[in-house]
Design a protein around this motif. Structure first.
Motif, PDB file in Angstrom:
ATOM      1  N   ASP A   1       0.853  -1.192   0.000  1.00 47.76           N
ATOM      2  CA  ASP A   1       0.000   0.000   0.000  1.00 47.76           C
ATOM      3  C   ASP A   1       0.884   1.235   0.000  1.00 47.76           C
ATOM      4  N   LEU A   2       0.731   2.076  -1.011  1.00 50.65           N
ATOM      5  CA  LEU A   2       1.509   3.311  -1.109  1.00 50.65           C
ATOM      6  C   LEU A   2       0.878   4.390  -0.244  1.00 50.65           C
ATOM      7  N   GLY A   3       1.701   5.093   0.506  1.00 54.63           N
ATOM      8  CA  GLY A   3       1.189   6.098   1.425  1.00 54.63           C
ATOM      9  C   GLY A   3       0.734   7.372   0.745  1.00 54.63           C
ATOM     10  N   ASN A   4      -0.220   8.023   1.399  1.00 55.59           N
ATOM     11  CA  ASN A   4      -0.628   9.368   1.039  1.00 55.59           C
ATOM     12  C   ASN A   4       0.590  10.266   1.236  1.00 55.59           C
ATOM     13  N   ASN A   5       0.904  11.113   0.292  1.00 56.05           N
ATOM     14  CA  ASN A   5       2.176  11.834   0.310  1.00 56.05           C
ATOM     15  C   ASN A   5       2.346  12.756   1.513  1.00 56.05           C
ATOM     16  N   ASP A   6       1.219  13.208   2.109  1.00 61.38           N
ATOM     17  CA  ASP A   6       1.360  14.120   3.245  1.00 61.38           C
ATOM     18  C   ASP A   6       0.799  13.510   4.530  1.00 61.38           C
ATOM     19  N   ILE A   7       1.004  12.192   4.703  1.00 62.00           N
ATOM     20  CA  ILE A   7       0.582  11.558   5.951  1.00 62.00           C
ATOM     21  C   ILE A   7       1.376  12.161   7.107  1.00 62.00           C
ATOM     22  N   PRO A   8       0.683  12.563   8.180  1.00 66.24           N
ATOM     23  CA  PRO A   8       1.411  13.052   9.345  1.00 66.24           C
ATOM     24  C   PRO A   8       2.330  11.963   9.886  1.00 66.24           C
ATOM     25  N   LEU A   9       3.413  12.356  10.494  1.00 66.19           N
ATOM     26  CA  LEU A   9       4.388  11.481  11.152  1.00 66.19           C
ATOM     27  C   LEU A   9       5.362  10.816  10.184  1.00 66.19           C
ATOM     28  N   LEU A  10       4.867  10.220   9.082  1.00 68.79           N
ATOM     29  CA  LEU A  10       5.706   9.361   8.258  1.00 68.79           C
ATOM     30  C   LEU A  10       6.322  10.091   7.073  1.00 68.79           C
ATOM     31  N   ASP A  11       7.448   9.542   6.571  1.00 72.91           N
ATOM     32  CA  ASP A  11       8.051  10.066   5.349  1.00 72.91           C
ATOM     33  C   ASP A  11       7.195   9.710   4.140  1.00 72.91           C
ATOM     34  N   SER A  12       7.433  10.396   3.041  1.00 68.75           N
ATOM     35  CA  SER A  12       6.722  10.105   1.796  1.00 68.75           C
ATOM     36  C   SER A  12       7.196   8.777   1.216  1.00 68.75           C
TER      37      SER A  12
ATOM     38  N   LYS B   1       8.890   3.692  20.077  1.00 70.88           N
ATOM     39  CA  LYS B   1      10.113   2.887  19.994  1.00 70.88           C
ATOM     40  C   LYS B   1      10.821   3.084  18.649  1.00 70.88           C
ATOM     41  N   ASN B   2      10.064   3.447  17.602  1.00 72.22           N
ATOM     42  CA  ASN B   2      10.618   3.540  16.247  1.00 72.22           C
ATOM     43  C   ASN B   2      10.633   4.983  15.738  1.00 72.22           C
ATOM     44  N   ILE B   3      11.073   5.905  16.588  1.00 74.50           N
ATOM     45  CA  ILE B   3      11.018   7.315  16.197  1.00 74.50           C
ATOM     46  C   ILE B   3      11.950   7.630  15.034  1.00 74.50           C
ATOM     47  N   ASP B   4      12.931   6.758  14.759  1.00 74.20           N
ATOM     48  CA  ASP B   4      13.840   7.015  13.635  1.00 74.20           C
ATOM     49  C   ASP B   4      13.122   6.912  12.294  1.00 74.20           C
ATOM     50  N   LEU B   5      11.909   6.350  12.287  1.00 76.12           N
ATOM     51  CA  LEU B   5      11.147   6.220  11.040  1.00 76.12           C
ATOM     52  C   LEU B   5      10.241   7.419  10.791  1.00 76.12           C
ATOM     53  N   PHE B   6      10.144   8.335  11.767  1.00 76.21           N
ATOM     54  CA  PHE B   6       9.309   9.520  11.596  1.00 76.21           C
ATOM     55  C   PHE B   6       9.994  10.518  10.661  1.00 76.21           C
TER      56      PHE B   6
ATOM     57  N   GLU C   1      10.814  16.535  10.760  1.00 80.50           N
ATOM     58  CA  GLU C   1      10.161  17.549  11.606  1.00 80.50           C
ATOM     59  C   GLU C   1       9.747  16.947  12.946  1.00 80.50           C
ATOM     60  N   ILE C   2       9.239  15.715  12.906  1.00 82.76           N
ATOM     61  CA  ILE C   2       8.779  15.051  14.136  1.00 82.76           C
ATOM     62  C   ILE C   2       9.972  14.720  15.020  1.00 82.76           C
ATOM     63  N   GLN C   3      11.049  14.256  14.403  1.00 79.10           N
ATOM     64  CA  GLN C   3      12.224  13.916  15.194  1.00 79.10           C
ATOM     65  C   GLN C   3      12.792  15.144  15.910  1.00 79.10           C
ATOM     66  N   GLU C   4      12.718  16.299  15.260  1.00 75.80           N
ATOM     67  CA  GLU C   4      13.192  17.530  15.891  1.00 75.80           C
ATOM     68  C   GLU C   4      12.323  17.891  17.092  1.00 75.80           C
ATOM     69  N   LYS C   5      11.006  17.731  16.949  1.00 73.91           N
ATOM     70  CA  LYS C   5      10.088  18.008  18.058  1.00 73.91           C
ATOM     71  C   LYS C   5      10.417  17.115  19.253  1.00 73.91           C
ATOM     72  N   LEU C   6      10.662  15.843  18.959  1.00 73.00           N
ATOM     73  CA  LEU C   6      10.941  14.888  20.024  1.00 73.00           C
ATOM     74  C   LEU C   6      12.227  15.258  20.770  1.00 73.00           C
ATOM     75  N   LYS C   7      13.226  15.720  20.029  1.00 75.31           N
ATOM     76  CA  LYS C   7      14.499  16.114  20.650  1.00 75.31           C
ATOM     77  C   LYS C   7      14.311  17.264  21.635  1.00 75.31           C
ATOM     78  N   HIS C   8      13.289  18.101  21.370  1.00 74.20           N
ATOM     79  CA  HIS C   8      13.031  19.253  22.232  1.00 74.20           C
ATOM     80  C   HIS C   8      11.930  18.958  23.259  1.00 74.20           C
ATOM     81  N   GLY C   9      11.607  17.682  23.418  1.00 73.57           N
ATOM     82  CA  GLY C   9      10.655  17.286  24.464  1.00 73.57           C
ATOM     83  C   GLY C   9       9.195  17.467  24.112  1.00 73.57           C
ATOM     84  N   ASP C  10       8.887  17.776  22.844  1.00 72.97           N
ATOM     85  CA  ASP C  10       7.492  17.947  22.416  1.00 72.97           C
ATOM     86  C   ASP C  10       7.038  16.663  21.739  1.00 72.97           C
ATOM     87  N   HIS C  11       6.349  15.802  22.500  1.00 72.87           N
ATOM     88  CA  HIS C  11       5.929  14.519  21.917  1.00 72.87           C
ATOM     89  C   HIS C  11       4.587  14.700  21.214  1.00 72.87           C
ATOM     90  N   PRO C  12       4.521  14.450  19.893  1.00 73.33           N
ATOM     91  CA  PRO C  12       3.303  14.719  19.132  1.00 73.33           C
ATOM     92  C   PRO C  12       2.145  13.789  19.457  1.00 73.33           C
TER      93      PRO C  12
END
Length: 551
Positions: free
Chosen positions: A187-198, A301-306, A309-320
């Motif tokens: 299944d191909l993802g929607n190009n602007d799915i939140p959290l995930l890469d294209s 557990k798999n934040i490296d797959l986000f 932008e999400i990974q940057e938020k996580l580094k600053h303590g903002d968990h989406p």
């Protein structure tokens, strides 16, 4: 190289493909059918191949319509490896046992009815324990690494952007001194799915087996759907109502949580927008799905797959996936308590198509209420309760009880995890070396025909839409092979499905006429004419039923 299409052929669920190449037999996906009872019966049918002869399996992702029959395969003796991305393995470890629990619960309910009818009880398709055991054959792989799965067969998993761990799989096969590449998109993802890469774009392929769920449609942009979401929720809350969101426990639930959190960063100069957002933040949001809770932990557990932008938020303590007002309900008692009192709130509950799980209880308690809103955010397969509601039914049956639909029904299609027509085409356009042939699967026939026309018109690449059970020899011009080994079984199944579909239509007609007869107003206005017409229809239905029984 031969490919046999044993699922997701002119339908969206039941993904299952048998590939014979380089002296090996392997599967891509082994999913469950979801939707109409006629399709679900396919889940318990015997496989059209010998599980003991399969050398390995490649799994595109964890959704049950792609993975759900793996425990059945395991129960029938399959012990070869199943290669999947590590996040897919993590998710299957919770989703397959959950599916097994559902099989046990559903068959227990059916067996109570069968025993009362004097029929023998049925076994579940598989149990939660059996599903857990099947995990022993899973082999975790990473994205972007070419691995040897057999002599003369190599594979690479690429990010499909559809859900955590979802994969586009490239397969290189060397036969008779010639190497060719076939791509299964999953299944191909929607190009602007939140959290995930294209989704990953590929340079080349000889053959592509591609999904086509939204082959005839376009999605809303992210900004539009976020505003629509907030407007619908705010209007319901202003009315003192409750918003019920049927959502797939894995993927969509986490995306919605992220969207709710993200809204705060938009429209800072819009007072009305900010009022609605503040109202949303003060509203209890319940995630009522034990599976969604476990899945959210796997997401963490798999934040490296986000996406970055999400990974940057996580580094600053903002968990989406965390915000004020969010509550998880774990136990059945906590779930029941949500419907014991009615107050403005949001309930996110699985399953996304409303056929199983806790969502059915929430629908039972909210569909009749004009203050409530049922907000759909994902694809609804034909024959599912969700599809029936979205298409405008006046009443539905839930747990044997007829429920009137007075609630507001909304559908935000843009939240779908599937690529729309534009991005399906973009995936094809991305090939520098064009594929020789494309097979369209995982879609309703109308969507597939539209997409086929667009691909052939814009790229001149020939496209085939396979039927269930069709076996193709993949060469410069794919050829439909003699289906001797499948034909009798396939024909028997098609005959059964045709009968079941006819019975479904007759049942619908009977339900419609029953409602008409019960409408006293209609009978008072023109009793003789209407009763005579209905009587004629009933006689015709009797003849149809007799004909089906006799034949």
């Amino acid at each position: 190289m031969n490919i046999t299409f044993l699922g997701a052929a002119k339908t969206v669920t039941g993904s299952n493909f048998l590939v014979e190449a380089a002296g090996k037999k392997f599967l891509v996906d082994c999913g469950m059918y979801q939707g109409k009872a006629a399709q679900e019966i396919e889940n318990s049918e015997e496989f059209l191949f010998n599980p003991l002869e399969i050398d390995f399996m490649l799994l595109t992702h964890a959704h049950i319509d792609h993975s759900g029959r793996i425990p059945k395969l395991y129960n029938e003796g399959y012990r070869a490896p199943i290669y999947a991305h590590r996040a897919t393995v993590d998710l299957c470890s919770i989703m397959l046992p959950d599916s097994g629990h559902i099989q046990e619960t559903e068959v227990e309910w059916k067996n109570r009815k069968r025993i009362r009818a004097g029929l023998d009880p049925l076994p579940p398709l598989y149990t939660a324990e059996e599903a857990a055991k099947s995990m022993e054959v899973f082999k975790a792989v990473e994205y972007d690494k070419i691995i040897d799965v057999a002599e003369n067969i190599q594979v690479r998993f690429n990010d499909a952007g559809h859900m955590l761990g979802s994969s586009i799989i490239e397969i290189w096969v060397t036969e008779n001194g010639k190497t060719e590449k076939i791509v299964f998109t999953g299944d191909l993802g929607n190009n602007d799915i939140p959290l995930l890469d294209s989704p990953t774009m590929l340079d080349n392929a000889d053959y592509v087996v591609m999904e086509s769920t939204y082959g005839s449609r376009l999605h809303l942009r992210n900004d539009d759907k976020a505003k629509m979401f907030l407007d619908i929720v705010s209007e319901t809350l202003d009315n003192g109502g409750r918003v019920v969101i049927p959502s797939f426990a894995v993927g969509r639930t986490q995306e919605i949580l992220y969207e709710i959190d993200k809204i705060k960063d938009a429209h800072t100069d819009d007072e009305e927008f900010q009022r609605k957002y503040q109202q949303l933040m003060k509203t209890p949001v319940f995630v009522d799905s034990p599976l969604a809770i476990s899945a959210t932990e796997i997401f963490r557990k798999n934040i490296d797959l986000f996406e970055d932008e999400i990974q940057e938020k996580l580094k600053h303590g903002d968990h989406p996936l965390e915000f004020s007002g969010l509550q998880f309900t774990k136990t059945a008692d906590e779930s029941k308590a949500l419907n014991e009192t009615y107050y403005p709130s949001i309930i996110i509950s699985a399953s996304g198509m409303c056929d199983i799980g806790r969502i059915k209880h929430h629908l039972k308690h909210n569909l009749w209420n004009p203050q409530s809103t049922i907000l759909f955010v994902g694809y609804q397969a034909p024959g599912t309760l969700g599809r029936t509601i979205v298409e405008g039914a006046d009443k539905v049956k839930i747990f044997g009880e007829e429920i009137s639909i007075n609630a507001r029904i909304e559908y935000i299609e843009g939240y779908s995890g599937h690529a729309d027509q534009e991005w399906l085409l973009n995936f094809i356009y991305s090939f520098i070396t064009k594929p020789k042939h494309i097979f369209l699967v995982h879609g309703e026939e109308e969507s597939q025909e539209v997409l086929k026309g667009m691909i052939e018109k814009n790229t001149q690449i020939p496209v085939t839409i396979p039927d269930f059970g069709e076996k193709y020899e993949v060469s410069d011009i794919p050829k439909l092979q003699d289906r001797v080994e499948y034909s009798s079984k396939v024909e028997d199944r098609f005959l059964r499905l045709q009968i079941l579909e006819k019975l479904d239509k007759i049942t619908d007609e009977i339900d419609t006429m029953t409602k008409v007869v019960k409408q006293e107003k209609l009978m008072k206005e023109n009793p003789d004419v209407e009763i005579e017409k209905l009587n004629d229809k009933v006689k015709k239905l009797e003849e149809q039923i007799k004909g089906l029984i006799e034949n």
